[in-house]
Write a protein that holds these residues in place. Structure first.
Motif, PDB file in Angstrom:
ATOM      1  N   ASP A  34       0.817  -1.215   0.000  1.00 11.97           N
ATOM      2  CA  ASP A  34       0.000   0.000   0.000  1.00 11.97           C
ATOM      3  C   ASP A  34       0.850   1.264   0.000  1.00 11.97           C
ATOM      4  O   ASP A  34       0.375   2.335   0.354  1.00 11.97           O
ATOM      5  CB  ASP A  34      -0.931   0.000   1.219  1.00 11.97           C
ATOM      6  N   THR A  35       2.127   1.118  -0.363  1.00  9.33           N
ATOM      7  CA  THR A  35       3.006   2.280  -0.450  1.00  9.33           C
ATOM      8  C   THR A  35       2.891   2.878  -1.844  1.00  9.33           C
ATOM      9  O   THR A  35       3.113   2.172  -2.825  1.00  9.33           O
ATOM     10  CB  THR A  35       4.462   1.853  -0.188  1.00  9.33           C
ATOM     11  N   THR A 108      13.149  -5.290 -11.160  1.00  6.61           N
ATOM     12  CA  THR A 108      11.820  -4.768 -10.904  1.00  6.61           C
ATOM     13  C   THR A 108      10.831  -5.530 -11.774  1.00  6.61           C
ATOM     14  O   THR A 108      11.001  -5.625 -12.982  1.00  6.61           O
ATOM     15  CB  THR A 108      11.763  -3.276 -11.251  1.00  6.61           C
ATOM     16  N   ALA A 109       9.845  -6.126 -11.123  1.00  2.00           N
ATOM     17  CA  ALA A 109       8.875  -6.943 -11.846  1.00  2.00           C
ATOM     18  C   ALA A 109       7.469  -6.542 -11.425  1.00  2.00           C
ATOM     19  O   ALA A 109       6.961  -6.998 -10.414  1.00  2.00           O
ATOM     20  CB  ALA A 109       9.119  -8.416 -11.568  1.00  2.00           C
ATOM     21  N   GLY A 110       6.880  -5.655 -12.184  1.00  2.00           N
ATOM     22  CA  GLY A 110       5.531  -5.191 -11.861  1.00  2.00           C
ATOM     23  C   GLY A 110       4.519  -6.315 -12.005  1.00  2.00           C
ATOM     24  O   GLY A 110       4.669  -7.179 -12.857  1.00  2.00           O
ATOM     25  N   ASP A 111       3.504  -6.297 -11.144  1.00  2.00           N
ATOM     26  CA  ASP A 111       2.464  -7.323 -11.244  1.00  2.00           C
ATOM     27  C   ASP A 111       1.465  -6.948 -12.327  1.00  2.00           C
ATOM     28  O   ASP A 111       1.692  -6.034 -13.098  1.00  2.00           O
ATOM     29  CB  ASP A 111       1.790  -7.479  -9.879  1.00  2.00           C
ATOM     30  N   SER A 112       0.332  -7.668 -12.326  1.00  2.00           N
ATOM     31  CA  SER A 112      -0.591  -7.539 -13.444  1.00  2.00           C
ATOM     32  C   SER A 112      -1.341  -6.204 -13.480  1.00  2.00           C
ATOM     33  O   SER A 112      -1.916  -5.857 -14.502  1.00  2.00           O
ATOM     34  CB  SER A 112      -1.578  -8.697 -13.406  1.00  2.00           C
ATOM     35  N   GLU A 113      -1.354  -5.476 -12.381  1.00  2.00           N
ATOM     36  CA  GLU A 113      -2.105  -4.207 -12.373  1.00  2.00           C
ATOM     37  C   GLU A 113      -1.274  -3.116 -11.716  1.00  2.00           C
ATOM     38  O   GLU A 113      -0.395  -3.400 -10.921  1.00  2.00           O
ATOM     39  CB  GLU A 113      -3.390  -4.345 -11.549  1.00  2.00           C
ATOM     40  N   THR A 114      -1.609  -1.888 -12.037  1.00  2.00           N
ATOM     41  CA  THR A 114      -1.019  -0.750 -11.342  1.00  2.00           C
ATOM     42  C   THR A 114      -2.138   0.044 -10.703  1.00  2.00           C
ATOM     43  O   THR A 114      -3.127   0.364 -11.359  1.00  2.00           O
ATOM     44  CB  THR A 114      -0.247   0.146 -12.317  1.00  2.00           C
ATOM     45  N   LYS A 115      -1.979   0.348  -9.415  1.00  2.00           N
ATOM     46  CA  LYS A 115      -3.028   1.127  -8.743  1.00  2.00           C
ATOM     47  C   LYS A 115      -2.902   2.591  -9.114  1.00  2.00           C
ATOM     48  O   LYS A 115      -1.902   3.028  -9.673  1.00  2.00           O
ATOM     49  CB  LYS A 115      -2.894   0.941  -7.222  1.00  2.00           C
ATOM     50  N   ILE A 116      -3.904   3.350  -8.731  1.00  2.00           N
ATOM     51  CA  ILE A 116      -3.951   4.755  -9.142  1.00  2.00           C
ATOM     52  C   ILE A 116      -2.834   5.564  -8.484  1.00  2.00           C
ATOM     53  O   ILE A 116      -2.392   6.584  -9.018  1.00  2.00           O
ATOM     54  CB  ILE A 116      -5.352   5.326  -8.811  1.00  2.00           C
ATOM     55  N   ASP A 117      -2.307   5.092  -7.355  1.00  2.00           N
ATOM     56  CA  ASP A 117      -1.210   5.814  -6.707  1.00  2.00           C
ATOM     57  C   ASP A 117       0.156   5.358  -7.203  1.00  2.00           C
ATOM     58  O   ASP A 117       1.177   5.706  -6.624  1.00  2.00           O
ATOM     59  CB  ASP A 117      -1.308   5.674  -5.182  1.00  2.00           C
ATOM     60  N   GLY A 118       0.181   4.573  -8.281  1.00  2.00           N
ATOM     61  CA  GLY A 118       1.451   4.154  -8.863  1.00  2.00           C
ATOM     62  C   GLY A 118       2.007   2.878  -8.270  1.00  2.00           C
ATOM     63  O   GLY A 118       3.071   2.419  -8.672  1.00  2.00           O
ATOM     64  N   ASN A 119       1.296   2.296  -7.299  1.00  2.00           N
ATOM     65  CA  ASN A 119       1.769   1.051  -6.694  1.00  2.00           C
ATOM     66  C   ASN A 119       1.490  -0.123  -7.627  1.00  2.00           C
ATOM     67  O   ASN A 119       0.379  -0.273  -8.124  1.00  2.00           O
ATOM     68  CB  ASN A 119       1.051   0.849  -5.361  1.00  2.00           C
ATOM     69  N   LYS A 120       2.529  -0.936  -7.861  1.00  2.00           N
ATOM     70  CA  LYS A 120       2.388  -2.024  -8.828  1.00  2.00           C
ATOM     71  C   LYS A 120       2.278  -3.391  -8.150  1.00  2.00           C
ATOM     72  O   LYS A 120       2.437  -4.419  -8.804  1.00  2.00           O
ATOM     73  CB  LYS A 120       3.570  -2.024  -9.787  1.00  2.00           C
TER      74      LYS A 120
ATOM     75  N   THR B  51      -5.010  10.985   6.512  1.00  2.00           N
ATOM     76  CA  THR B  51      -4.637   9.852   5.656  1.00  2.00           C
ATOM     77  C   THR B  51      -3.209   9.436   5.974  1.00  2.00           C
ATOM     78  O   THR B  51      -2.330  10.288   6.067  1.00  2.00           O
ATOM     79  CB  THR B  51      -4.711  10.208   4.159  1.00  2.00           C
ATOM     80  N   PRO B  52      -2.981   8.137   6.146  1.00  2.00           N
ATOM     81  CA  PRO B  52      -1.621   7.668   6.411  1.00  2.00           C
ATOM     82  C   PRO B  52      -0.793   7.679   5.121  1.00  2.00           C
ATOM     83  O   PRO B  52      -1.324   7.425   4.044  1.00  2.00           O
ATOM     84  CB  PRO B  52      -1.831   6.240   6.916  1.00  2.00           C
ATOM     85  N   VAL B  53       0.494   7.993   5.239  1.00  2.00           N
ATOM     86  CA  VAL B  53       1.405   7.930   4.089  1.00  2.00           C
ATOM     87  C   VAL B  53       2.475   6.891   4.408  1.00  2.00           C
ATOM     88  O   VAL B  53       3.211   7.030   5.382  1.00  2.00           O
ATOM     89  CB  VAL B  53       2.057   9.299   3.813  1.00  2.00           C
ATOM     90  N   PHE B  54       2.517   5.848   3.598  1.00  2.00           N
ATOM     91  CA  PHE B  54       3.494   4.778   3.807  1.00  2.00           C
ATOM     92  C   PHE B  54       4.749   5.055   3.005  1.00  2.00           C
ATOM     93  O   PHE B  54       4.701   5.662   1.945  1.00  2.00           O
ATOM     94  CB  PHE B  54       2.914   3.429   3.374  1.00  2.00           C
ATOM     95  N   GLY B  61      18.401  -6.488   9.805  1.00  2.00           N
ATOM     96  CA  GLY B  61      18.635  -7.675   9.001  1.00  2.00           C
ATOM     97  C   GLY B  61      18.639  -7.375   7.521  1.00  2.00           C
ATOM     98  O   GLY B  61      18.784  -8.271   6.707  1.00  2.00           O
ATOM     99  N   GLY B  62      18.496  -6.127   7.156  1.00  2.00           N
ATOM    100  CA  GLY B  62      18.547  -5.733   5.752  1.00  2.00           C
ATOM    101  C   GLY B  62      17.240  -5.955   5.044  1.00  2.00           C
ATOM    102  O   GLY B  62      16.514  -6.894   5.329  1.00  2.00           O
ATOM    103  N   GLY B  63      16.951  -5.089   4.125  1.00  2.00           N
ATOM    104  CA  GLY B  63      15.719  -5.207   3.356  1.00  2.00           C
ATOM    105  C   GLY B  63      14.796  -4.036   3.591  1.00  2.00           C
ATOM    106  O   GLY B  63      14.955  -3.290   4.548  1.00  2.00           O
ATOM    107  N   GLN B  64      13.858  -3.905   2.691  1.00  2.00           N
ATOM    108  CA  GLN B  64      12.935  -2.790   2.766  1.00  2.00           C
ATOM    109  C   GLN B  64      11.652  -3.203   3.441  1.00  2.00           C
ATOM    110  O   GLN B  64      10.883  -3.968   2.880  1.00  2.00           O
ATOM    111  CB  GLN B  64      12.603  -2.288   1.370  1.00  2.00           C
ATOM    112  N   GLY B  65      11.452  -2.702   4.628  1.00  2.00           N
ATOM    113  CA  GLY B  65      10.165  -2.881   5.268  1.00  2.00           C
ATOM    114  C   GLY B  65       9.303  -1.687   4.913  1.00  2.00           C
ATOM    115  O   GLY B  65       9.561  -1.009   3.921  1.00  2.00           O
ATOM    116  N   VAL B  66       8.296  -1.441   5.709  1.00  2.00           N
ATOM    117  CA  VAL B  66       7.442  -0.291   5.444  1.00  2.00           C
ATOM    118  C   VAL B  66       7.162   0.397   6.768  1.00  2.00           C
ATOM    119  O   VAL B  66       7.201  -0.231   7.831  1.00  2.00           O
ATOM    120  CB  VAL B  66       6.141  -0.728   4.740  1.00  2.00           C
ATOM    121  N   ALA B  67       6.964   1.685   6.706  1.00  2.00           N
ATOM    122  CA  ALA B  67       6.619   2.436   7.912  1.00  2.00           C
ATOM    123  C   ALA B  67       5.664   3.557   7.539  1.00  2.00           C
ATOM    124  O   ALA B  67       5.657   4.014   6.399  1.00  2.00           O
ATOM    125  CB  ALA B  67       7.867   3.024   8.558  1.00  2.00           C
TER     126      ALA B  67
END
Lengths: 160, 139
Positions: A34-35, A108-120, B51-54, B61-67
């Motif tokens: 949801d980012t 980078t491997a986008g899935d089958s859809e892209t949401k309106i906020d650019g999230n793939k 509205t939350p912004v992620f 441990g490395g890697g991209q989580g989310v906040a």
């Protein structure tokens, strides 16, 4: 001699490293489902050579001689024994340390859809990938078990 | 010799996802609870939808989580309703109501729930993979 010296085991280890790395990427994708603007990543397809191993030329079969001048890389550090040289990534390797060291290439491997906020990220696609890698991992574990059984059988006296 | 990538990173990443979705649920709860919160005086502003912004974030441990990087105010205009007797009514008798849409919040809540479940699935898959390796010891 370590288990890694047996090509089958080093191949399985490399495969398990790959699946674990892929699972990590999937978990990143799901966490960022949801980012806004986030594009999911995936690993390049699995190859036995692993990262950092390059063949000297595809399809050629070469044998490294102990006294060879130029191409005797396979014999280095092995007491002058005659060893086949890997000239193709699909050959069984004698030293797959580089593959076991991780560092698989992610793309980078986008899935089958892209949401309106650019999230793939499509969570369903990621769940499918997750299940796929879980099954692959279990398959390797199964092979590992069988290979260990085989070693055990070899070490057991006949009839025992 | 040890496995180069530990699956503990997977747990950390999925946990950050769980935490982010939980924060999001909190924001949704705030929005729904304040769906009718008006100002106390005329010309005052009612509750503004949050509205939350992620944002992708590095985890242990490395890697991209989310906040949840920040909570931003929803800039949609407020709703207006004719209620001359209301303490917050302006000269024409209109009261500004929060720009919260309960239906949108309900959908958002369901989405947060789904994402939460997806992260739980990741943890479960990682757990079963680790368990498989541990089971090798039984043989």
């Amino acid at each position: 001699m370590s288990l890694d010296d047996i090509p089958l085991f080093s191949m399985m280890k490399s495969r398990m490293g790959y699946v674990t790395a892929r699972e990590k990427l999937i978990s990143q994708n799901v966490a960022n489902a949801d980012t806004s603007g986030f594009a999911p990543k995936d690993l390049k397809p699995f190859t036995l050579s692993g990262p950092g191993t390059e063949g000297t030329g595809a399809g050629q079969l070469a044998l490294a001689l102990p006294s060879g001048s130029g191409s005797a890389t396979g014999a280095a550090g092995r007491g002058g024994a005659v060893l086949p040289v890997r000239t193709d990534p699909a050959h069984l390797g004698f030293n797959s340390d580089s593959a076991a060291a991780g560092g698989w290439k992610s793309i980078t491997a986008g899935d089958s859809e892209t949401k309106i906020d650019g999230n793939k990220v499509v969570v369903e696609d990621q769940m499918a990938k997750l299940t796929e890698s879980r099954l692959q991992y279990q398959a390797v574990i199964g092979f590992y078990e069988k290979a260990m059984d085989m070693l055990k059988m070899a070490g057991t006296a006949p009839g025992k | 010799m040890a496995d180069p990538i530990s699956s503990s990173a997977v747990y950390a990443i999925a946990a950050s996802g769980l935490r982010a979705q939980q924060s999001r649920m909190r924001i949704i709860a705030e929005n729904l609870a304040n769906a009718d919160s008006t100002a106390k005086t005329p010309n005052g502003d009612p509750y503004r939808r949050q509205t939350p912004v992620f944002q992708p974030t590095k985890v242990d441990g490395g890697g991209q989580g989310v906040a949840m990087a920040k909570v931003a105010a929803d800039q949609t205009p407020f709703k207006q309703e004719y209620q001359p007797g209301h303490p917050a009514a302006d000269a024409n008798g209109y009261v500004k109501l929060p720009n919260v849409e309960p239906l949108v919040e309900a959908l958002d809540m369901r989405e947060a729930q789904r994402s939460y479940e997806a992260n739980l699935n990741v943890i479960e898959a990682a757990r079963s993979m680790d368990q498989g390796v541990l089971d090798l010891l039984k043989h």
